[in-house]
Design an enzyme around this catalytic site. Structure first.
Site, PDB file in Angstrom:
ATOM      1  N   TRP A 331     -30.732 -73.508 -47.055  1.00  0.00           N
ATOM      2  CA  TRP A 331     -31.614 -73.762 -48.198  1.00  0.00           C
ATOM      3  C   TRP A 331     -31.147 -73.009 -49.436  1.00  0.00           C
ATOM      4  CZ3 TRP A 331     -35.991 -70.333 -49.874  1.00  0.00           C
ATOM      5  CH2 TRP A 331     -35.787 -69.004 -49.473  1.00  0.00           C
ATOM      6  N   ASP A 332     -30.252 -72.031 -49.237  1.00  0.00           N
ATOM      7  CA  ASP A 332     -29.743 -71.227 -50.347  1.00  0.00           C
ATOM      8  C   ASP A 332     -29.256 -72.105 -51.496  1.00  0.00           C
ATOM      9  OD1 ASP A 332     -29.834 -69.780 -47.985  1.00  0.00           O
ATOM     10  OD2 ASP A 332     -28.064 -68.584 -48.426  1.00  0.00           O
ATOM     11  N   GLU A 462     -37.917 -63.856 -42.774  1.00  0.00           N
ATOM     12  CA  GLU A 462     -37.573 -64.038 -41.365  1.00  0.00           C
ATOM     13  C   GLU A 462     -38.032 -62.876 -40.486  1.00  0.00           C
ATOM     14  OE1 GLU A 462     -33.401 -64.807 -41.412  1.00  0.00           O
ATOM     15  OE2 GLU A 462     -33.634 -66.825 -42.241  1.00  0.00           O
ATOM     16  N   LYS A 570     -38.625 -59.215 -44.995  1.00  0.00           N
ATOM     17  CA  LYS A 570     -37.183 -59.111 -45.196  1.00  0.00           C
ATOM     18  C   LYS A 570     -36.804 -59.381 -46.647  1.00  0.00           C
ATOM     19  CE  LYS A 570     -32.871 -61.133 -43.393  1.00  0.00           C
ATOM     20  NZ  LYS A 570     -32.300 -62.233 -42.575  1.00  0.00           N
ATOM     21  N   GLN A 571     -37.600 -60.231 -47.317  1.00  0.00           N
ATOM     22  CA  GLN A 571     -37.250 -60.680 -48.666  1.00  0.00           C
ATOM     23  C   GLN A 571     -38.485 -61.256 -49.344  1.00  0.00           C
ATOM     24  OE1 GLN A 571     -34.969 -63.502 -46.248  1.00  0.00           O
ATOM     25  NE2 GLN A 571     -35.117 -64.887 -48.000  1.00  0.00           N
TER      26      GLN A 571
END
Length: 734
Positions: A331-332, A462, A570-571
């Protein structure tokens, strides 16, 4: 700085290990890439990668299940094109070398490296290696070796060929970011002439084939033995050219492969023309910090080198600079890299989206495999369109990739008004992903509210898996439903009669509008913030005694179930949705939400810091925005994540551009108005960049006290333009 001054050298990078420098100074053109391996010492894992050239192998599960991914897909490391064998005329082999200087010219794409090479007997020769990648002639790469005396000034015997790679023993690693080895392909080589070698590579399972040619350009001699006499104490140069054919799926030698001898200078001119066009369309300059200015140019340079341009390939997580993540597309692309191309090179953006359309049949199959009765689910990580993630909690469960792709289609159309693309590819992808969401979600009656929910999903974070109503997922799915309706109205308005070809009726549009209106978005009335999911805020925070630097990234030190029990991210997750939809929150609401989620985010993902920088700028916290941006812009140049040797962090490269554009200049588009708001940090004197809106190239120039937007080329755009909250009239530079 003048564009000619942008050179990346050894002094600009923090890590001097060979495997790191191979990544940093890699060259690519979307079709293939060459890592900057030491030509004498080489590397056990070769450094040539072809976009989309891969092998498969069965995924072995201790306990398999229905719908699990079946095959690994791994990009193949092909033979090292840079290696050269050098001996003295008395038979002493040059087996040692030390890189003494490196210069990557970002205005031309030419890489120049200096080495001091030596034999075991202590004889030394200086070697300068010059290489360049064809950009418009994307099948070609050229390299030149210039030899000059060190303490040895006698004769040299030089041999160069493409060698069959040896089997490399796989090294076990618990790091999921690293690649797995896919074995050695079938290799056949033939010398068509003394100075021309043909090398044919075939895969065992995917039945792909690529034909390469290696030719000697500068002398009538054999590739396997050229003589150089250094007794005149003058430099002597040998030039070679490599042709890398297109991928064939017939497992036969490419009949269209044409090796056309050229020269290093001619290919450099080809490359320079390409890069001049890139910088003309997307120049970005930062005054006040030369390191930062060079870093952002480098990031844009590598982003352009990595992007597939043929509609059959995409941008791998590590681009063509390394084989980390096995060369998979994620998806980046849509969320972090595609925006750069949408606003600077719309033809390239279209091709990247066409790749998604090419794998739409595989996405339909994947949706069916997961029990859906309609629609399409794009693979979380893939090369050929099939799911390649064996760990479904952090793979397939990230259903949001469907809505990410739909969002990108909408943004592309918003800027280009490319109705042909919508009719040929775009609307079908948006419709099929919406159909999946309709099938996958469920209506829930909660008190007097009837709402549409999505259960057992994983959002961008994640470290939190298989939850109900991930805010990011739900917000993007809501947008996906709305986009079907909006694009359908555009088709009805601009191309009457075409909507029926998609099997969409007015009653269908009513259904999608109703779904968009009723998607549930979790909200904490206590904290007055959007909740990451239904259970995230109920979990304990990550223990402080496990928060020392040697415990990060958490994924390398703790079992996933341990991490999942805690309130740790995580982000950027919920905050990523707030970046994508700036109209959703007031500044005060954003500050409250930002403050909370910043406290539970580890930034273990390279995708995180750019979003935190953008939102800090939007809140006008310019110092924090700048600090996050510094980590983003120089992430690979300082090896911040510690794994740049496996390849560049391509999504972060795109994120660094977004942090400048969407962050410091406050750029976004809403209701056909292009907005700019000056958030330039005090650490910088000026920010200037270019972008393309429809057919107009704009230049945006910010200082501490001024914000100017002018038209560099093309017509005055029909879009409205708002600067610092006020609509302005644009002027065209004469």
């Amino acid at each position: 700085m003048n564009l000619q001054d942008y050179h990346l050298t050894l002094q600009d990078v923090s890590d001097q290990r060979p495997e790191y420098l191979e990544t940093i100074f890699s060259l690519g053109n979307g079709h293939f890439g060459v890592r900057a391996n030491d030509p004498i010492n080489g590397n056990p894992i070769s450094g040539t990668l072809i976009n989309g050239f891969y092998e498969t192998a069965p995924i072995t599960y201790g306990e398999a299940g229905v719908g699990y991914a079946q095959k690994h897909q791994t990009i193949l490391n092909l033979p090292d094109l840079r290696h050269i064998h050098v001996t003295t005329n008395t038979g002493h082999h040059f087996t040692r070398s030390k890189r003494t200087a490196t210069d990557l010219d970002l205005s031309s794409g030419k890489l120049v490296e200096d080495y001091l090479t030596s034999t075991e007997q202590g004889e030394t020769v200086r070697m300068t290696v010059t290489s360049v990648m064809g950009q418009q002639r994307s099948n070609f790469w050229a390299i030149g070796y210039t030899f000059a005396p060190g303490n040895y000034a006698g004769g040299l015997l030089i041999s160069k060929s493409i060698a069959v790679p040896a089997e490399v023993e796989a090294i076990a690693s618990a790091d999921p970011r690293k690649t797995r080895l896919a074995g050695v392909p079938i290799c056949e080589t033939t010398f068509l002439a003394a100075d021309l070698q043909r090398y044919h590579v075939k895969t065992h399972n995917t039945k792909q084939a690529v034909t390469l040619y290696l030719g000697l350009l500068t002398a009538q001699a054999s590739l396997l033995q050229q003589s150089v006499d250094l007794s005149d104490r003058q430099p002597h140069t040998l030039e070679y050219e490599v042709y890398v054919g297109d991928i064939s799926r017939q497992n036969t030698i490419d009949p269209s492969a044409m090796f056309v001898p050229t020269s290093l200078d001619a290919l450099t001119a080809d490359s320079r023309d390409f890069w001049q066009d890139v910088w003309q369309r997307s120049e970005v300059a930062v005054e006040g910090n030369d390191e930062l200015d060079l870093a952002i140019h480098y990031n844009v340079f590598q982003l352009n080198q990595a992007a597939g341009r043929d509609g059959r390939t995409n941008i791998a997580a590590k681009g063509l600079s390394g084989s980390g993540y096995e060369g998979h597309y994620f998806w980046d692309t849509e969320m972090y890299m595609l925006p750069y191309f949408i606003y600077t090179n719309q033809q390239m953006a279209r091709q990247l989206l066409v790749y998604r359309y090419q794998i739409l049949p595989k996405a339909r199959e994947r949706a069916h495999a997961l029990g859906a009765n309609q629609g399409a689910l794009f693979a979380w990580r893939t090369i050929n369109g099939e799911e390649a993630s064996p760990y479904f909690p952090a793979g397939t469960a990230q259903y949001h990739i469907d809505a990410d792709i739909a969002y990108a289609v909408g943004k592309y159309y918003e800027i280009t008004r490319d109705l042909d693309f919508i009719l040929q590819c775009g609307f079908e992808m948006v419709l099929e992903t919406a159909r999946f969401w309709e099938d996958f979600g469920s209506w829930q009656q909660v008190g007097t509210d009837c709402r549409f929910e999505f259960h057992t999903v994983t959002g961008p974070d994640e470290y939190t898996a298989l939850v109900n109503n991930n805010y990011y997922t739900n917000r993007l799915a809501k947008h996906n439903f709305q986009l079907v309706v909006d694009l359908a109205r555009e088709i009805q308005k601009r191309s009457p009669g075409n909507l029926e070809t998609f099997g969409v009726s007015e009653s269908d549009l009513d259904v999608y509008q109703n779904l968009a209106d009723h998607v549930y978005l979790p909200y904490s009335t206590d904290l007055k913030i959007n909740e990451q999911d239904d259970s995230f805020l109920d979990k304990p925070r990550w223990p402080k005694d496990r928060s020392t630097p040697d415990n990060f990234p958490l994924l390398l030190h703790y079992h996933p179930l341990t991490i999942y029990r805690y309130q740790v991210a995580k982000q950027a997750d919920t905050l990523l949705a707030e970046y994508l939809f700036p109209e959703d929150l007031t500044t005060e609401e954003l500050k409250r939400e930002y403050r909370y989620y910043e406290g539970v985010t580890t930034h273990d993902s390279s995708l995180s810091r750019s979003i935190f920088s953008i939102l800090a700028a939007r809140m006008d916290d310019r110092e924090k925005a700048y600090n996050y941006f510094m980590d983003t812009a120089r992430m690979d140049l300082v090896n911040l994540q510690g794994n740049t040797a496996d390849g560049l962090h391509l999504a972060n490269l795109g994120g660094s551009w977004l942090a400048l554009v969407a962050g410091f200049s406050g750029f976004y588009v809403q209701d056909e108005v292009v907005h700019f708001t000056n958030h330039l940090p005090k650490n910088l004197k000026r920010l200037t960049y270019r972008m393309k809106i429809a057919e107009s190239v704009l230049e945006i120039d910010l200082t501490a006290t001024t914000t100017n937007v002018t038209v560099i080329s093309g017509p005055i755009p029909t879009y409205g333009v708002s600067v610092n909250g006020k609509l302005i009239s644009l002027e065209k530079v004469s």
